[in-house]
Design a protein around this motif. Structure first.
Motif, PDB file in Angstrom:
ATOM      1  N   LEU A 172       0.821  -1.206   0.000  1.00  0.00           N
ATOM      2  CA  LEU A 172       0.000   0.000   0.000  1.00  0.00           C
ATOM      3  C   LEU A 172       0.857   1.259   0.000  1.00  0.00           C
ATOM      4  CD1 LEU A 172      -2.737   1.407   0.159  1.00  0.00           C
ATOM      5  CD2 LEU A 172      -2.643   1.130   2.653  1.00  0.00           C
ATOM      6  N   PHE A 173       1.812   1.329   0.916  1.00  0.00           N
ATOM      7  CA  PHE A 173       2.642   2.527   1.024  1.00  0.00           C
ATOM      8  C   PHE A 173       3.557   2.695  -0.180  1.00  0.00           C
ATOM      9  CE2 PHE A 173       1.657   1.994   5.629  1.00  0.00           C
ATOM     10  CZ  PHE A 173       0.993   3.193   5.790  1.00  0.00           C
ATOM     11  N   ALA A 174       4.054   1.581  -0.737  1.00  0.00           N
ATOM     12  CA  ALA A 174       4.891   1.679  -1.932  1.00  0.00           C
ATOM     13  C   ALA A 174       4.088   2.218  -3.103  1.00  0.00           C
ATOM     14  CB  ALA A 174       5.479   0.319  -2.276  1.00  0.00           C
ATOM     15  N   GLY A 175       2.859   1.733  -3.255  1.00  0.00           N
ATOM     16  CA  GLY A 175       2.018   2.226  -4.333  1.00  0.00           C
ATOM     17  C   GLY A 175       1.729   3.703  -4.202  1.00  0.00           C
ATOM     18  N   LEU A 176       1.395   4.138  -2.995  1.00  0.00           N
ATOM     19  CA  LEU A 176       1.102   5.554  -2.761  1.00  0.00           C
ATOM     20  C   LEU A 176       2.337   6.420  -2.988  1.00  0.00           C
ATOM     21  CD1 LEU A 176      -1.144   5.285   0.432  1.00  0.00           C
ATOM     22  CD2 LEU A 176      -1.875   5.714  -1.922  1.00  0.00           C
ATOM     23  N   ALA A 177       3.506   5.914  -2.581  1.00  0.00           N
ATOM     24  CA  ALA A 177       4.746   6.679  -2.762  1.00  0.00           C
ATOM     25  C   ALA A 177       5.067   6.865  -4.233  1.00  0.00           C
ATOM     26  CB  ALA A 177       5.900   5.973  -2.052  1.00  0.00           C
ATOM     27  N   ILE A 178       4.890   5.799  -5.017  1.00  0.00           N
ATOM     28  CA  ILE A 178       5.197   5.898  -6.445  1.00  0.00           C
ATOM     29  C   ILE A 178       4.191   6.790  -7.155  1.00  0.00           C
ATOM     30  CG2 ILE A 178       5.407   4.582  -8.586  1.00  0.00           C
ATOM     31  CD1 ILE A 178       6.324   2.191  -6.817  1.00  0.00           C
ATOM     32  N   MET A 179       2.904   6.658  -6.795  1.00  0.00           N
ATOM     33  CA  MET A 179       1.876   7.491  -7.428  1.00  0.00           C
ATOM     34  C   MET A 179       2.073   8.968  -7.111  1.00  0.00           C
ATOM     35  SD  MET A 179      -1.753   5.413  -7.367  1.00  0.00           S
ATOM     36  CE  MET A 179      -1.598   4.550  -5.805  1.00  0.00           C
ATOM     37  N   SER A 180       2.468   9.264  -5.875  1.00  0.00           N
ATOM     38  CA  SER A 180       2.636  10.659  -5.466  1.00  0.00           C
ATOM     39  C   SER A 180       4.026  11.198  -5.772  1.00  0.00           C
ATOM     40  CB  SER A 180       2.367  10.785  -3.961  1.00  0.00           C
ATOM     41  OG  SER A 180       3.329  10.060  -3.216  1.00  0.00           O
TER      42      SER A 180
END
Length: 256
Positions: free
Chosen positions: A178-186
């Motif tokens: 979850l956090f990796a996805g959010l970090a890459i998207m942002s």
């Protein structure tokens, strides 16, 4: 593409080529990537073509001169499978967690393939393609996170018994997705998040999947899962390696 991205491309190539080789070796469709109906006309030929295509794309990715063409072909193949095969299956049964994984795994790999292709040609279009590739990979990670949370007990059962607190690790890896996805998207700590995600997938290949394959060397699904982890490891490092591409490529777009 920087050193991390190049290493990721090689690992990605290995995983993709191996998945195709396993399909050809077993004479079956690509497990988890191509769930063709048993009664589909020409199923065997389609299965062979799918395996051979992945093997050739993987081999092409490993060499600089053929990497761009191979990456474009792979992205087309995977996105086509997502639209023609996986999306209809998901829409027919949205509560089936396996259907979600089978759609978003090739989607994530397609994102990495687009980045490989775009990173080898610095143009305004390439910059946009890199952004699309990152988004395809990143948006897949929260889906993987959700399946880890919803099916935590099952995920925990896949973790070797010698690892303590297996249920904790099921939830932890879900949160990591979850956090990796959010970090890459942002684009906040995106390179670090993608690098760590790649390390996570690589550790799964060694700690989780390899022992299961060694215990059942005739199981195509287990072998494919091993090399899927390898491919995702390489894909994540391709994403991480592209972190330096945006600053070089986006100005070209603004001047176009």
């Amino acid at each position: 593409m920087n050193r991390l991205g190049t290493t990721g491309r090689w690992v990605f190539a290995l995983g993709i080529a191996a998945i195709g080789a396993v399909s050809l070796l077993f004479g079956q469709y690509v497990s988890a990537l191509q769930p063709l109906p048993e009664d589909l006309p020409g199923r065997a030929a389609i299965a062979f073509a799918g395996g051979a295509s992945l093997l050739l794309c993987g081999a092409g990715l490993a060499f600089a001169k053929t990497a761009r063409a191979a990456a474009l072909a792979l992205a087309f193949l995977l996105l086509g499978a997502c639209l023609a095969i996986h999306l209809p299956i998901l829409l027919a049964g949205v509560r089936n967690g396996t259907s979600w994984v089978r759609l978003f795994e090739p989607l994530a790999l397609a994102g990495a393939a687009l980045i490989v292709a775009a990173s080898l040609r610095a143009t305004a279009v390439s910059a946009r393609t890199i952004a699309i590739g990152r988004w395809l990979f990143a948006v897949s990670l929260p889906v993987f996170a959700a399946t880890h949370f919803i099916y935590a007990e099952f995920v925990a059962s896949l973790i070797p018994a010698w690892i303590p607190a297996r249920l904790f690790w099921a939830y932890f890896t879900g949160a990591a997705h979850l956090f990796a996805g959010l970090a890459i998207m942002s684009n906040v700590l995106a390179r670090l998040a993608a690098t760590l995600a790649g390390a996570m997938y690589g550790s799964w290949a060694v700690i989780l999947h390899l022992p299961r394959v060694m215990a059942d060397t005739g199981n195509q699904g287990e072998i494919t899962s091993l090399f899927m982890a390898v491919a995702l490891c390489g894909a994540a490092w391709v994403i991480a390696g592209s972190a330096g591409e945006r600053e070089a490529a986006w100005p070209a777009r603004s001047n176009a």
